[in-house]
Every structure is written in structure tokens, then in C-alpha cells.
Design a protein around this motif. Structure first.
Motif, PDB file in Angstrom:
ATOM      1  N   LEU A  79       0.848  -1.188   0.000  1.00  0.00           N
ATOM      2  CA  LEU A  79       0.000   0.000   0.000  1.00  0.00           C
ATOM      3  C   LEU A  79       0.881   1.234   0.000  1.00  0.00           C
ATOM      4  N   GLU A 129       0.810   5.554   0.006  1.00  0.00           N
ATOM      5  CA  GLU A 129       0.085   6.814   0.120  1.00  0.00           C
ATOM      6  C   GLU A 129       0.776   7.828  -0.762  1.00  0.00           C
ATOM      7  N   ARG A 163      -4.518   6.649  -2.550  1.00  0.00           N
ATOM      8  CA  ARG A 163      -3.813   5.454  -2.109  1.00  0.00           C
ATOM      9  C   ARG A 163      -3.773   4.447  -3.253  1.00  0.00           C
ATOM     10  N   GLY A 182      -2.944   0.302  -4.015  1.00  0.00           N
ATOM     11  CA  GLY A 182      -2.701  -1.009  -3.441  1.00  0.00           C
ATOM     12  C   GLY A 182      -2.369  -2.037  -4.505  1.00  0.00           C
ATOM     13  N   THR A 188       5.191   3.970   1.945  1.00  0.00           N
ATOM     14  CA  THR A 188       4.730   2.667   1.453  1.00  0.00           C
ATOM     15  C   THR A 188       5.005   1.594   2.497  1.00  0.00           C
ATOM     16  N   ALA A 192      -7.423  -7.068   2.442  1.00  0.00           N
ATOM     17  CA  ALA A 192      -7.011  -5.685   2.705  1.00  0.00           C
ATOM     18  C   ALA A 192      -8.217  -4.773   2.515  1.00  0.00           C
ATOM     19  N   ILE A 205      -9.107  -0.897   2.211  1.00  0.00           N
ATOM     20  CA  ILE A 205      -8.400   0.361   1.938  1.00  0.00           C
ATOM     21  C   ILE A 205      -9.412   1.484   1.747  1.00  0.00           C
ATOM     22  N   ALA A 262      -5.756   2.029   6.556  1.00  0.00           N
ATOM     23  CA  ALA A 262      -5.942   0.826   5.754  1.00  0.00           C
ATOM     24  C   ALA A 262      -5.450  -0.357   6.575  1.00  0.00           C
ATOM     25  N   LEU A 288      -1.841  -1.337   7.670  1.00  0.00           N
ATOM     26  CA  LEU A 288      -0.926  -1.051   6.563  1.00  0.00           C
ATOM     27  C   LEU A 288      -0.413   0.375   6.703  1.00  0.00           C
TER      28      LEU A 288
END
Length: 239
Positions: free
Chosen positions: A111, A113, A119, A121, A153, A217, A219, A227, A238
Motif C-alpha cells: 500500500l 500513500e 492510495r 494497493g 509505502t 485488505a 483500503i 488501511a 498497513l
């Protein structure tokens, strides 16, 4: 003469196996027995697969199966030997990216940012003997992320573990495979955090804990919170 299946089980043994798997469901037990004896119709086989899935997985995961089957745009299912990349805009809807069937496989979840508030993934899941293909798919998916826009990350790598003296402690069974995947991540995103998580081998999904082999996951958009990821072993953050 007793009717035998291809494994040499007679009708009574097949019945007992059905009861073992579905002790509280006579219909499920009968379908298992008929399956062992090679007597299922197509409709019965479909019904048995549905019952096994319901027994093997929690209501949450069964709902994800249904949403994936219905092509829900907020749910991305990664089948084995595949990978996917999702982007969640700063004001976008939460995305669920997930996979199942981790028995001896390797999986990665990354993941990032981004500077614009979005974001990104990436999830991959491959058999261990497909490590070259896995590395190639992971590299291709990560290469599509704008490196100049990344703020931070995190990557987790799930790989089969083995006991290391302590009954509750695991170490990666084939560390060279996990390291190869970590090297791919570092080559694409040098400054990202990487965590390698060993998981235990399991033998009977129908009589053990639910959701074995599942990685999920969730998110959300950055403004809506962290997340997270979850497996049948642990939950974590994450970013």
C-alpha cells in the motif's frame, strides 16, 4: 457385493465420512457420501460445493465471494497466480482487495500513500514454483505507481512457515523466495517498509479454523482512516 468408490470405501465408510464433515447437517453429510461413491448429479455437486464453502469460510468471506461473483466494483478478488492494482482517490470509496487459498503459496500486499492524497494497493498471490512469474507480475504492477508522488509505502509478504523449536514460533520455510519478492519491492520502491509474515501449514480446512488461507485488505480513502489487513492468524495496519 458392497458398493465401493475409487478409494475402496464402502457405503458405510462413505456415510461416516459425510457425518464427520457435516455432523449437524444431514443433507451435507449425504451429499459428501454420494460424492465419495461417485453418485452426485450436477445440481447436487453444485449444492455440495456451496455447503463446503459456507463451512470453510466465515459469513464475511462468503459475502466477499458473492460480491466478487457479482462484479462489485469495490471488491477485487485475486485468484492464485495473479495480481491486481487498485487506486483509491482522496475522496473515493473504500476498496476491499483479497485472496484465498494460501496453502503453500506466497502473497504480497503493498500500500502506498501518494502526494495527491490517493492510495494505491497491489496484491499478488502465486504458487511457490511460480516465483519467477510472481516476481515479474509484482514488478510490473509496482512499476505503474508514480514513484515521484509516493509519500510512504508498506509491504507485507506472506510465506509458508515452519516451526523453529518454540511450538508457537515460526520461521519462513523458504526464505530465498520471500527475499526475492522483497528485492523486487525494494528495486521499485527503495524506501518502503517491508514485513515478512510466516504462516503455518494446515491440513484440513473443513475441521479447522474458518478462513484459513485468506488475506483481506480494506483500503478506505485516506480521510476515512487507516488501511488494514487481516488473515486467519492476525490483523494489522498497513498505513
Amino acid at each position: 457385493m458392497e458398493q465401493l468408490n475409487s478409494q475402496g470405501l464402502d457405503m458405510e465408510q462413505a456415510r461416516q465420512e459425510g457425518v464427520r464433515i457435516f455432523p449437524d447437517d444431514p443433507i451435507g453429510a449425504e451429499l459428501v457420501s454420494k460424492n465419495i461413491l461417485g453418485q452426485l448429479t450436477e445440481d447436487e455437486e453444485e449444492n455440495l460445493m456451496r455447503l463446503i464453502q459456507e463451512k470453510q469460510y466465515s459469513p464475511e468471506v462468503n459475502e466477499l465471494f458473492s460480491r466478487a461473483k457479482e462484479h462489485d466494483p469495490q471488491v477485487s478478488l485475486v485468484e492464485v497466480n495473479h495480481g491486481t492494482r487498485v487506486r483509491i482517490p482522496e475522496d473515493g470509496d473504500e476498496q476491499t482487495v483479497w485472496t484465498y487459498g494460501l496453502g503453500k503459496c506466497n502473497a504480497t500486499l503493498t500500500l502506498s500513500e501518494m502526494g495527491d492524497g490517493s492510495r494505491e494497493g497491489v496484491l499478488t498471490h502465486f504458487f511457490p514454483d511460480k516465483i519467477q512469474e510472481h516476481a515479474g507480475e509484482l514488478s510490473e504492477l509496482l512499476s505503474k505507481i508514480d514513484k515521484n508522488n509516493i509519500k510512504k509505502t508498506k509491504t507485507i509478504i506472506l510465506s509458508l512457515g515452519k516451526k523453529n523449536g518454540d511450538e508457537n514460533a515460526l520461521q519462513i520455510e523458504k526464505p530465498e523466495l520471500a527475499e526475492m519478492l522483497a528485492a523486487v519491492v525494494r528495486s521499485e520502491i527503495p524506501d518502503g517498509e517491508i514485513e515478512v509474515i510466516p504462516y503455518p501449514e494446515f491440513h484440513n480446512r473443513l475441521s479447522g479454523a474458518k478462513d484459513q488461507g485468506v488475506l483481506i485488505a480494506k483500503i478506505p480513502a485516506k480521510a476515512n482512516g487507516e488501511a488494514t489487513f487481516q488473515t486467519w492468524l492476525e490483523n494489522g495496519t498497513l498505513l
